[in-house]
Design an enzyme around this catalytic site. Sequence first.
Site, PDB file in Angstrom:
ATOM      1  N   GLU A  49       0.806  -1.267  -0.095  1.00  0.00           N
ATOM      2  CA  GLU A  49       0.001   0.103  -0.001  1.00  0.00           C
ATOM      3  C   GLU A  49       0.933   1.244  -0.010  1.00  0.00           C
ATOM      4  O   GLU A  49       0.553   2.200  -0.758  1.00  0.00           O
ATOM      5  CB  GLU A  49      -1.010  -0.167   1.125  1.00  0.00           C
ATOM      6  CG  GLU A  49      -1.597   1.186   1.525  1.00  0.00           C
ATOM      7  CD  GLU A  49      -2.141   1.330   2.754  1.00  0.00           C
ATOM      8  OE1 GLU A  49      -2.594   2.498   3.643  1.00  0.00           O
ATOM      9  OE2 GLU A  49      -2.349   0.200   3.569  1.00  0.00           O
ATOM     10  N   ASP A  74       0.937   3.727  -3.150  1.00  0.00           N
ATOM     11  CA  ASP A  74       0.399   5.407  -2.988  1.00  0.00           C
ATOM     12  C   ASP A  74       1.649   6.316  -3.605  1.00  0.00           C
ATOM     13  O   ASP A  74       1.222   7.014  -4.225  1.00  0.00           O
ATOM     14  CB  ASP A  74       0.559   5.536  -1.536  1.00  0.00           C
ATOM     15  CG  ASP A  74       0.190   6.902  -1.071  1.00  0.00           C
ATOM     16  OD1 ASP A  74      -1.024   7.553  -1.384  1.00  0.00           O
ATOM     17  OD2 ASP A  74       1.146   7.617  -0.464  1.00  0.00           O
ATOM     18  N   ASN A 123      -7.178   1.038   0.408  1.00  0.00           N
ATOM     19  CA  ASN A 123      -5.766   0.485   0.873  1.00  0.00           C
ATOM     20  C   ASN A 123      -5.490  -0.606  -0.354  1.00  0.00           C
ATOM     21  O   ASN A 123      -4.481  -0.630  -0.967  1.00  0.00           O
ATOM     22  CB  ASN A 123      -5.990   0.143   2.069  1.00  0.00           C
ATOM     23  CG  ASN A 123      -5.804   1.304   2.950  1.00  0.00           C
ATOM     24  OD1 ASN A 123      -5.772   2.258   2.530  1.00  0.00           O
ATOM     25  ND2 ASN A 123      -6.166   0.934   4.270  1.00  0.00           N
ATOM     26  N   GLU A 142      -4.196   0.456  -3.759  1.00  0.00           N
ATOM     27  CA  GLU A 142      -3.082   1.013  -3.693  1.00  0.00           C
ATOM     28  C   GLU A 142      -2.142  -0.101  -3.529  1.00  0.00           C
ATOM     29  O   GLU A 142      -0.831   0.097  -4.477  1.00  0.00           O
ATOM     30  CB  GLU A 142      -2.836   2.073  -2.364  1.00  0.00           C
ATOM     31  CG  GLU A 142      -3.553   3.443  -2.662  1.00  0.00           C
ATOM     32  CD  GLU A 142      -3.220   4.136  -1.427  1.00  0.00           C
ATOM     33  OE1 GLU A 142      -3.279   5.644  -1.657  1.00  0.00           O
ATOM     34  OE2 GLU A 142      -2.906   3.676  -0.170  1.00  0.00           O
TER      35      GLU A 142
END
Length: 342
Positions: free
Chosen positions: A63, A67, A132, A135
């Site tokens: 994650e 991101d 989440n 990502e």
Amino acid sequence: MWINNIIDRIKLPFRKEKELFSALYQILGFYPHNISVYKQALLHKSVGKRNEKGRPQNNERLEFLGDAVLDAVVGDIVYRHFEGKREGFLTNTRSKLVSRETLGKLAQEMGIDQLILSAGHSSSHNSYMNGNAFEALVGAIYLDRGYAACMRFMERRILTQLINIDKVAYKEVNFKSKLLEWSQKNRVKMEFRDLEQTRDENGSPVFTVQVFIEGLEGCKGTGFSKKESQQKASKATLQRLRREPQFIDAIFAVKADRTKMEEEPVMAAPDLDKLEQEQQNFIIEQEKTEQQVPTIGAECVATQSQQTVLDELTLDDITATPREKSREEIIAEAEAAAFADE
């Protein structure tokens, strides 16, 4: 019979993995090379799985990576799509595209939410957990296929088929900013107060805040970050301001009382002429009397206390200045003095 059971057990993982390959192809548009990294991207921390060394196995690291990759990829796309736009517009547009709410909706639309392995699902928490996972999936694509594959996934699968980038860019979704703008234009005091912080069944923090305008209670908002909860509270308060005129009346009634008290002077302003006169009045004045007492070489004015002392004095021992003698008196005195010598 037992041989058939063993064969079925061997086939089951392969069948599940084949189903995962097929599902990921529908989502990504290509078949994964390294399926294990995608499995980890879909593994929520609530499962509590650990590897041989006892380290947690979940999608949090992926994650984090996803991101960063998303920020770079979407920033690149936005920069090229909106030629000539200023930095603030580009930053705001990118933030909307990679927001938790947007990514959560994408995960649901694409079916990613159905592949997440979790110990328990909460309907209120789905957008948070699904975002989440989205990502983490981008992080898995980056490790499996590289940056170019992430760019193709976002351009061809997301921004071409699922999101209208122009509509997102020009749509105002910052309710907190709108509420602040309204309060500043109307010169009313507005603040957010943190009410409580709890945790859901998966151990994720949950924040609750409330809007207060001129001390009056506005609406509450609950989310998995303070930013999310403030946005929800702001949106609900803006809706209440539009639907309840009496709420606005109450706000401005309190404001009127407050401004009236602030504008009333605590004491009257000082008299500047009087202050200047007091500042310059540093000479001690003597009281004058009608009677003046002559002194040697100068005149002096007797005060009241000095006059009292003068009144108490007697003139018995004071001889008046003799007047000028005549010629006859001088001759008579001289003869008297001559005869006295005899």
